[in-house]
Scaffold this motif. Structure first.
Motif, PDB file in Angstrom:
ATOM      1  N   ILE A 177       0.826  -1.197   0.000  1.00 55.59           N
ATOM      2  CA  ILE A 177       0.000   0.000   0.000  1.00 55.59           C
ATOM      3  C   ILE A 177       0.864   1.252   0.000  1.00 55.59           C
ATOM      4  CG2 ILE A 177      -1.606   1.327   1.420  1.00 55.59           C
ATOM      5  CD1 ILE A 177      -3.039  -1.295   1.988  1.00 55.59           C
ATOM      6  N   TYR A 211       3.710   1.516  -1.173  1.00 57.17           N
ATOM      7  CA  TYR A 211       4.336   1.540  -2.473  1.00 57.17           C
ATOM      8  C   TYR A 211       3.445   2.251  -3.490  1.00 57.17           C
ATOM      9  CZ  TYR A 211       6.586  -0.911  -6.473  1.00 57.17           C
ATOM     10  OH  TYR A 211       7.235  -1.262  -7.609  1.00 57.17           O
ATOM     11  N   TYR A 212       2.162   1.865  -3.474  1.00 53.71           N
ATOM     12  CA  TYR A 212       1.275   2.458  -4.473  1.00 53.71           C
ATOM     13  C   TYR A 212       0.870   3.865  -4.097  1.00 53.71           C
ATOM     14  CZ  TYR A 212       1.328  -2.125  -6.469  1.00 53.71           C
ATOM     15  OH  TYR A 212       1.761  -3.278  -7.033  1.00 53.71           O
ATOM     16  N   CYS A 213       0.706   4.140  -2.793  1.00 57.06           N
ATOM     17  CA  CYS A 213       0.342   5.487  -2.375  1.00 57.06           C
ATOM     18  C   CYS A 213       1.450   6.451  -2.789  1.00 57.06           C
ATOM     19  CB  CYS A 213       0.174   5.567  -0.858  1.00 57.06           C
ATOM     20  SG  CYS A 213      -1.290   4.704  -0.323  1.00 57.06           S
ATOM     21  N   TRP A 241       3.330   6.273  -5.259  1.00 50.32           N
ATOM     22  CA  TRP A 241       3.351   6.563  -6.690  1.00 50.32           C
ATOM     23  C   TRP A 241       2.095   7.259  -7.177  1.00 50.32           C
ATOM     24  CZ3 TRP A 241       7.560   6.592  -9.425  1.00 50.32           C
ATOM     25  CH2 TRP A 241       8.640   5.830  -8.985  1.00 50.32           C
ATOM     26  N   CYS A 242       1.089   7.397  -6.331  1.00 55.97           N
ATOM     27  CA  CYS A 242      -0.163   8.001  -6.768  1.00 55.97           C
ATOM     28  C   CYS A 242       0.028   9.450  -7.213  1.00 55.97           C
ATOM     29  CB  CYS A 242      -1.184   7.991  -5.632  1.00 55.97           C
ATOM     30  SG  CYS A 242      -1.875   6.386  -5.405  1.00 55.97           S
ATOM     31  N   PHE A 302       0.151  -2.371 -12.386  1.00 55.20           N
ATOM     32  CA  PHE A 302       0.481  -1.282 -11.473  1.00 55.20           C
ATOM     33  C   PHE A 302      -0.675  -0.294 -11.376  1.00 55.20           C
ATOM     34  CE2 PHE A 302       2.370   2.804 -10.388  1.00 55.20           C
ATOM     35  CZ  PHE A 302       3.070   2.452  -9.241  1.00 55.20           C
ATOM     36  N   ASN A 339      -3.622  -1.687  -9.500  1.00 61.66           N
ATOM     37  CA  ASN A 339      -3.342  -1.739  -8.074  1.00 61.66           C
ATOM     38  C   ASN A 339      -3.448  -0.354  -7.429  1.00 61.66           C
ATOM     39  OD1 ASN A 339      -3.104  -4.342  -7.374  1.00 61.66           O
ATOM     40  ND2 ASN A 339      -0.900  -4.295  -6.922  1.00 61.66           N
ATOM     41  N   GLN A 340      -2.992   0.633  -8.168  1.00 67.51           N
ATOM     42  CA  GLN A 340      -3.112   1.996  -7.645  1.00 67.51           C
ATOM     43  C   GLN A 340      -4.574   2.328  -7.354  1.00 67.51           C
ATOM     44  OE1 GLN A 340      -1.243   4.605 -10.476  1.00 67.51           O
ATOM     45  NE2 GLN A 340       0.161   5.365  -8.935  1.00 67.51           N
ATOM     46  N   VAL A 361      -5.848   0.286  -4.358  1.00 70.77           N
ATOM     47  CA  VAL A 361      -5.246   0.733  -3.101  1.00 70.77           C
ATOM     48  C   VAL A 361      -5.944   1.998  -2.629  1.00 70.77           C
ATOM     49  CG1 VAL A 361      -3.184   1.821  -2.160  1.00 70.77           C
ATOM     50  CG2 VAL A 361      -2.999  -0.366  -3.301  1.00 70.77           C
ATOM     51  N   ASN A 362      -6.285   2.870  -3.565  1.00 73.46           N
ATOM     52  CA  ASN A 362      -7.001   4.087  -3.188  1.00 73.46           C
ATOM     53  C   ASN A 362      -8.330   3.758  -2.519  1.00 73.46           C
ATOM     54  OD1 ASN A 362      -5.060   5.839  -3.995  1.00 73.46           O
ATOM     55  ND2 ASN A 362      -5.897   6.084  -6.079  1.00 73.46           N
ATOM     56  N   VAL A 384      -7.551   2.311   0.976  1.00 76.78           N
ATOM     57  CA  VAL A 384      -7.130   3.323   1.934  1.00 76.78           C
ATOM     58  C   VAL A 384      -8.342   4.039   2.494  1.00 76.78           C
ATOM     59  CG1 VAL A 384      -5.915   5.517   2.175  1.00 76.78           C
ATOM     60  CG2 VAL A 384      -4.829   3.613   0.975  1.00 76.78           C
ATOM     61  N   VAL A 426      -4.993  -6.898  -4.565  1.00 71.00           N
ATOM     62  CA  VAL A 426      -3.759  -6.100  -4.592  1.00 71.00           C
ATOM     63  C   VAL A 426      -2.561  -6.995  -4.377  1.00 71.00           C
ATOM     64  CG1 VAL A 426      -2.447  -4.322  -3.356  1.00 71.00           C
ATOM     65  CG2 VAL A 426      -4.867  -3.959  -3.856  1.00 71.00           C
ATOM     66  N   HIS A 440       0.341  -7.593  -6.988  1.00 74.03           N
ATOM     67  CA  HIS A 440       1.660  -7.130  -6.586  1.00 74.03           C
ATOM     68  C   HIS A 440       2.688  -8.253  -6.732  1.00 74.03           C
ATOM     69  CE1 HIS A 440       4.550  -4.557  -4.691  1.00 74.03           C
ATOM     70  NE2 HIS A 440       4.884  -5.529  -3.864  1.00 74.03           N
TER      71      HIS A 440
END
Lengths: 201, 194, 235
Positions: free
Chosen positions: A194, A196-198, A200-201, B39, B42-43, B46-47, B50, B60, B64
């Motif tokens: 998480i 990691y992706y945050c 890069w957001c 990628f 996953n972004q 992940v949002n 979160v 994810v 990953h």
């Protein structure tokens, strides 16, 4: 692992007696001094030098005592009577004999019989070595005592034996070795992902 | 499935251990594309995660892992090729046969050139100022001169002492070992032992 | 390449990547959402699956389904690298089952007559895959670990004998070489055989000709020339 030619190269440092047919002063080499050479008088030189001089007809090589049919037959008997490896007359008996006999075989009486006796001795020792190696692996030993094995003989089980032991060790300790895919904990991993992706957001 | 295309690259190398297959530009491009898609997805997930919805964690994690697998396969593909290319410098010498060079990608050709240059420079600096050719004497030498037979029409060879030898197919010569060993290794001369 | 080096897996190792691609049966313990592409491609993968493990019927996901998720309880054959990441002590997305060749029935056969089993056919990466499996927290883990060690010990004599008896050809992939007993070796054993054989051949050549053997062309050069020749005869 060494190439047999490299083992032979090492064996070429062994000393052998020659009878030169020329006169020459002492020679100073990195490995030590040799000579002086007096025509008709025996002198000790390394095998590589003896062979070179012999090829140029500058000397006669005096074959080592042990290169003798009767002595080798005796060695064969001792070898077959013993469970262990017996002591060879030279640390490089095979290479030495091969070098000397191929340089001046025609000067040596019964050279063919010597060759055969040596080959028998070698074969006997090799089959002994093969079964010791097999027993060693089967019983899972961690060390073994092998006296009187010559360099060329040791080299014959390389790299097979050390590699096999490596693999055996790896298989028996397998749960602790490097594994690129083992995750210590998925929760931990999830947070990493998480982050990691945050990032890069 | 994720990772299959990257695995194909590895299988290509595994299938031919004795040669270097052509660099698979298209395959590498497809893997990079798959990684991009993984990628981005996953972004997105992940949002959502979160903001409190934990149901997407498993997806994810799966993607990953696949990303990491793709990365490993890609890097291993490049790395193993480089190992092979490096070894070629020792076996073929500094000039590669055109059919082989054809299978290298641009950066690999450049890498080979650089490696070759560094190796040559290094060999020049060792050996007490005389240089030392590390590709020589692969076996302990028995004599300074050796007899060779020429296997192809090679042309002229200039020896260190200035003498010029014409190497014609099937001609035989007695030459200094140090000067003909590279040609033997490249399959141009054949070493004859009686 | 320095072919005589003993093998240990590392990040870039081709053998290790090949071994971790072997599949094992997995069951999903949670829903995995939004894997549209994953599901749609399943059918294709199962068709082209060349591993020795047979895919169970129920692992087919309906390829025409628009379902983008994998539902809890779905069983699929996953490659080891994926299964390992999705199954561990703290949180299991999938639970794994041990492939049948490592189960008790096969273990008994291997224990009884290790030296005649065709490992290559069971699994090309029998030892590597097996040792990864024994890392799962499965009730058979210890047993599998012991089996691998015992099996290797029992078969070593064969490898040594074949390495020191230069008849037969193992340069090929081993597939289809019906009469060649060395085709029964798994990848790790085959590696040992090849290194053992090349050093043995060097020794045999020395025994018959001594160290004054001619210098030969480099291996890569020989291989290259062979290929050129083969290409020329084809075209």
């Amino acid at each position: 692992m060494m190439d047999p030619a490299e083992v032979e190269f090492i064996a070429e440092k062994q000393m052998v007696e020659i009878v030169p047919n020329f006169n020459f002063d002492r020679v100073y080499l990195i490995s030590g001094e040799i000579g002086p050479f007096r025509a008709g008088l025996p002198v000790k030189v390394p095998i590589w030098m003896a062979i070179n001089l012999r090829q140029r007809q500058k000397c006669r090589i005096l074959v080592p005592d042990w290169m003798d049919v009767e002595k080798l037959e005796q060695a064969k008997e001792d070898e077959s009577a013993s469970r262990y490896f017996t002591k060879m007359p030279s640390e490089h008996y095979m290479a030495e004999a091969q070098l000397i006999l191929s340089a001046c075989g025609e000067d040596v009486p019964r050279a063919d019989e010597i060759r055969t006796a040596l080959k028998d001795l070698w074969d006997m020792r090799m089959s002994k070595l093969r079964s010791s190696v097999d027993t060693f692996i089967k019983t899972g030993g961690t060390h073994a005592r092998l006296d009187h094995l010559t360099l060329m003989e040791m080299n014959s089980v390389r790299p097979l034996l050390p590699h096999a032991l490596d693999q055996l060790h790896r298989l028996s300790t397998v749960r602790f070795v490097f594994s690129p895919l083992v995750n210590s904990s998925s929760c931990f991993d999830m947070h990493i992902s998480i982050l990691y992706y945050c990032f890069w957001c | 499935m994720f990772g299959d295309k990257a695995f194909e690259l590895i299988k290509e190398l595994e299938r031919c251990p004795d040669s270097l297959p052509a660099f698979n530009d298209e395959g590498v491009r497809q893997v990079l594309e798959e990684m991009r898609v993984l990628f981005e997805q996953n972004q997105k997930d992940v949002n959502v995660s979160v903001s409190g919805d934990a149901n997407y964690f498993a997806g994810v994690q799966l993607r990953h892992t696949s990303l990491e697998r793709n990365k490993r396969c890609l890097l291993a593909y490049l790395y193993n090729r480089l190992q092979y290319i490096r070894q070629m410098r020792w076996e073929f010498g500094s000039i590669l046969p055109p059919e082989i060079k054809f299978n290298l990608c641009e950066p690999e050709v450049k890498w080979f050139g650089n490696y070759s240059k560094y190796l040559a420079n290094y060999m020049k600096t060792i050996g007490d100022g005389y240089g030392l050719d590390l590709t020589q004497d692969t076996k302990p030498p028995k004599s300074l001169y050796i007899e060779v037979r020429c296997l192809v029409d090679y042309g002229k060879l200039e020896l260190e002492d200035g003498e010029i030898v014409l190497l014609k197919k099937n001609s035989q010569h007695l030459l200094p070992r140090s000067e003909c060993e590279p040609l033997i290794r490249q399959g141009i001369l054949q070493h004859i032992v009686h | 390449m320095p072919l005589l080096r003993s093998y240990t897996p590392h990040y870039f190792s081709i053998d290790d990547i090949m071994a971790t691609q072997e599949r094992l049966p997995c069951k999903f313990e949670v829903d995995v959402l939004r894997l549209g592409e994953y599901c749609r491609n399943q059918a294709k993968i199962i068709m082209s699956n060349t591993t020795a493990l047979k895919v169970a019927k129920k692992s087919f996901l309906d390829p025409s389904s628009d379902d983008e998720d994998i539902k809890t309880g779905t069983t699929l054959e996953l490659p080891y690298w994926l299964a390992r990441a999705l199954c561990n002590r703290n949180r299991s997305i999938v639970s794994v089952n041990i492939p049948r060749i490592y189960k008790e029935a096969y273990r008994e056969i291997l224990k009884a007559e290790a030296s005649v089993v065709d490992l290559h056919r069971l699994c090309v990466y029998f030892y590597e895959f097996g040792s990864y499996l024994s890392g799962f927290n499965h009730r058979d883990s210890t047993e599998i670990g012991n089996l691998l060690v015992q099996c290797f010990k029992d078969r070593f004599r064969l490898i040594m004998d074949w390495a020191q008896n230069s008849s037969g050809d193992t340069s090929g992939s081993g597939r289809g070489a019906g009469s060649d007993p060395t085709a029964r070796l798994d990848n790790l054993e085959r590696g040992l055989l090849i290194t053992g054989r090349s050093s043995w051949e060097a020794l045999e050549a020395w025994l018959s000709q001594g160290g004054g053997r001619p210098i030969g062309p480099a291996n890569m050069v020989v291989n290259h020339q062979k290929r050129q020749l083969a290409n020329a005869s084809v075209s």
